[in-house]
Design a protein around this motif. Structure first.
Motif, PDB file in Angstrom:
ATOM      1  N   LEU A 133      -7.481 -19.878  39.579  1.00 57.16           N
ATOM      2  CA  LEU A 133      -8.743 -19.922  38.828  1.00 57.16           C
ATOM      3  C   LEU A 133      -9.926 -19.558  39.735  1.00 57.16           C
ATOM      4  N   GLY A 134      -9.967 -20.144  40.939  1.00 56.64           N
ATOM      5  CA  GLY A 134     -11.063 -19.863  41.876  1.00 56.64           C
ATOM      6  C   GLY A 134     -11.146 -18.380  42.205  1.00 56.64           C
ATOM      7  N   LEU A 135      -9.982 -17.761  42.437  1.00 55.97           N
ATOM      8  CA  LEU A 135      -9.966 -16.327  42.743  1.00 55.97           C
ATOM      9  C   LEU A 135     -10.499 -15.523  41.565  1.00 55.97           C
ATOM     10  N   LEU A 136     -10.063 -15.874  40.351  1.00 56.53           N
ATOM     11  CA  LEU A 136     -10.525 -15.128  39.166  1.00 56.53           C
ATOM     12  C   LEU A 136     -12.022 -15.332  38.931  1.00 56.53           C
ATOM     13  N   GLN A 137     -12.523 -16.520  39.266  1.00 55.87           N
ATOM     14  CA  GLN A 137     -13.977 -16.756  39.140  1.00 55.87           C
ATOM     15  C   GLN A 137     -14.752 -15.857  40.104  1.00 55.87           C
ATOM     16  N   ARG A 138     -14.228 -15.727  41.332  1.00 59.66           N
ATOM     17  CA  ARG A 138     -14.916 -14.864  42.304  1.00 59.66           C
ATOM     18  C   ARG A 138     -14.850 -13.403  41.864  1.00 59.66           C
ATOM     19  N   LEU A 156      -5.046  -6.754  35.276  1.00 57.22           N
ATOM     20  CA  LEU A 156      -4.120  -7.759  35.818  1.00 57.22           C
ATOM     21  C   LEU A 156      -2.708  -7.495  35.294  1.00 57.22           C
ATOM     22  N   SER A 157      -1.783  -7.183  36.205  1.00 59.24           N
ATOM     23  CA  SER A 157      -0.383  -6.994  35.809  1.00 59.24           C
ATOM     24  C   SER A 157       0.451  -8.117  36.399  1.00 59.24           C
ATOM     25  N   LEU A 195      -2.860  -6.594  31.575  1.00 61.99           N
ATOM     26  CA  LEU A 195      -3.989  -6.999  30.736  1.00 61.99           C
ATOM     27  C   LEU A 195      -5.282  -6.402  31.274  1.00 61.99           C
ATOM     28  N   ILE A 196      -6.195  -6.128  30.353  1.00 60.63           N
ATOM     29  CA  ILE A 196      -7.557  -5.774  30.735  1.00 60.63           C
ATOM     30  C   ILE A 196      -8.410  -7.008  30.445  1.00 60.63           C
ATOM     31  N   ALA A 197      -9.166  -7.467  31.425  1.00 66.03           N
ATOM     32  CA  ALA A 197     -10.093  -8.584  31.199  1.00 66.03           C
ATOM     33  C   ALA A 197     -11.510  -8.072  31.410  1.00 66.03           C
ATOM     34  N   LEU A 198     -12.356  -8.264  30.377  1.00 65.74           N
ATOM     35  CA  LEU A 198     -13.731  -7.754  30.435  1.00 65.74           C
ATOM     36  C   LEU A 198     -14.699  -8.863  30.841  1.00 65.74           C
ATOM     37  N   PRO A 199     -15.686  -8.536  31.690  1.00 65.41           N
ATOM     38  CA  PRO A 199     -16.645  -9.575  32.098  1.00 65.41           C
ATOM     39  C   PRO A 199     -17.554  -9.993  30.936  1.00 65.41           C
ATOM     40  N   LEU A 246       1.539 -15.492  28.918  1.00 65.41           N
ATOM     41  CA  LEU A 246       0.372 -14.722  28.466  1.00 65.41           C
ATOM     42  C   LEU A 246      -0.753 -15.664  28.035  1.00 65.41           C
ATOM     43  N   GLU A 247      -0.376 -16.768  27.348  1.00 64.60           N
ATOM     44  CA  GLU A 247      -1.381 -17.733  26.893  1.00 64.60           C
ATOM     45  C   GLU A 247      -2.078 -18.381  28.091  1.00 64.60           C
ATOM     46  N   GLU A 248      -1.298 -18.742  29.128  1.00 64.60           N
ATOM     47  CA  GLU A 248      -1.908 -19.343  30.329  1.00 64.60           C
ATOM     48  C   GLU A 248      -2.870 -18.361  30.994  1.00 64.60           C
ATOM     49  N   HIS A 249      -2.441 -17.085  31.066  1.00 65.28           N
ATOM     50  CA  HIS A 249      -3.337 -16.073  31.661  1.00 65.28           C
ATOM     51  C   HIS A 249      -4.629 -15.959  30.856  1.00 65.28           C
ATOM     52  N   ARG A 250      -4.481 -15.872  29.530  1.00 64.70           N
ATOM     53  CA  ARG A 250      -5.657 -15.701  28.674  1.00 64.70           C
ATOM     54  C   ARG A 250      -6.624 -16.871  28.848  1.00 64.70           C
ATOM     55  N   GLU A 251      -6.079 -18.096  28.794  1.00 56.48           N
ATOM     56  CA  GLU A 251      -6.944 -19.279  28.913  1.00 56.48           C
ATOM     57  C   GLU A 251      -7.640 -19.327  30.265  1.00 56.48           C
ATOM     58  N   ARG A 252      -6.887 -19.023  31.335  1.00 58.87           N
ATOM     59  CA  ARG A 252      -7.477 -19.079  32.674  1.00 58.87           C
ATOM     60  C   ARG A 252      -8.563 -18.010  32.833  1.00 58.87           C
ATOM     61  N   LEU A 253      -8.309 -16.808  32.307  1.00 55.64           N
ATOM     62  CA  LEU A 253      -9.301 -15.728  32.411  1.00 55.64           C
ATOM     63  C   LEU A 253     -10.577 -16.098  31.651  1.00 55.64           C
TER      64      LEU A 253
END
Ligand SMILES: C[S@@+](CC[C@H](N)C(=O)[O-])C[C@H]1O[C@@H](n2cnc3c(N)ncnc32)[C@H](O)[C@@H]1O
Ligand SMILES: O=C(O)C(=O)C[C@]1(C(=O)O)C=C[C@@H](O)C=C1
Length: 247
Positions: free
Chosen positions: A149-154, A167-168, A243-247, A216-223
């Motif tokens: 989570l910390g890495l994704l926040q940064r 994110l693959s 996955l593509i995650a948009l800011p 996939l659900e865990e990834h989505r929630e964390r993102l």
């Protein structure tokens, strides 16, 4: 790229050590990842195509956990945006050394490629520059769960408007029937690519302590918790997805 075939787990091992990205793995990595990850060549090539849609002028494009730089090379093949540079980061010195050689070879074959910097370092302690594309191509699964989570926040904070994280990951599935079916089909994929039952079993025990896939659900929630506004899966082949995650 090295054409050396992956035979790392071909002989019976008295005790299977934890998987590490060392010199032995570096030598066979292109063969290993292509024969182990369904859809890998499609993901890598299209990652460059997608990145070209998100790249913004005067920003960095990151390839985190770059290994031999397959994603970096794809970014350099496809992105033509003004004043972008690619920053590839990996904490395996053996990978970084060989990655630099491959990128020098790419530089000598093509003109007008984006400049690239390869950093031998930990993505968890990286000081991010403003970025429009950040790729984590099968890397997050090797980061301990409590640091994801910390890495994704940064990463989210580094992304400029109009940019994206790609994110693959290998996936696990909450539904045990779905999980078992896709795991069996992945084993069939490996078998069809010439891996023996012994190689498949030994590789599995080598990675089970070091690589922890999420659903996939865990990834989505964390993102979303990290501040991303939208998560769009663009590719899945068996139990591997991107996955593509948009800011
Ligand atoms: C499966 S490989 C990535 C494959 C590569 N992205 C590609 O598409 O060919 C995972 C890579 O992440 C790197 N890695 C794992 N943890 C890391 C960390 N904390 N910092 C930097 N690199 C890391 C490993 O050394 C390895 O090269
Ligand atoms: O699941 C497996 O069996 C894998 O081999 C997957 C995987 C990956 O997803 O990164 C694991 C380690 C190697 O880097 C290559 C592929």
């Amino acid at each position: 790229m090295s054409k050396e075939p992956d035979r790392i787990f071909a002989q019976p091992l008295a005790q299977v050590p934890d998987f590490v990205f060392n010199e032995d793995v570096v030598r066979v990595f292109p063969d290993m990842i292509k024969r182990s990850v369904p859809g890998y060549p499609t993901i890598v090539e299209n990652l460059g195509v997608l990145a070209a849609q998100f790249a913004q002028p005067h920003t960095a494009l990151y390839d985190l956990g770059s290994s031999l730089g397959a994603v970096t090379q794809s970014l350099r093949r496809h992105v033509r945006t003004d004043d972008c540079r690619v920053i590839a980061v990996d904490n395996s010195s053996a990978m970084v050394e060989r990655c630099r050689e491959y990128l020098n070879a790419q530089d000598s074959m093509f003109q007008e490629l984006l400049p690239v910097q390869v950093i031998d370092g930990d993505i968890l302690s990286l000081d991010f520059q403003p970025a429009s594309v950040i790729a984590l191509n099968f890397t997050l699964q090797f980061i301990s769960r409590d640091q994801r989570l910390g890495l994704l926040q940064r990463i989210r904070q580094a992304l400029v408007p109009g940019g994206a994280l790609i994110l693959s990951e290998k996936l696990r599935f909450a539904d045990s029937q779905e999980h078992d079916l896709l795991t069996d089909l992945h084993i069939a994929f490996k078998r069809a690519n010439g891996y023996s039952e012994l190689e498949i079993a030994q590789k599995r025990s080598a990675i089970e302590n070091v690589m922890k896939p999420d659903s996939l659900e865990e990834h989505r929630e964390r993102l979303l918790a990290a501040g991303f506004s939208k998560v769009v899966p663009w590719f899945q082949c068996l139990n591997f997805a991107s996955l593509i995650a948009l800011p």
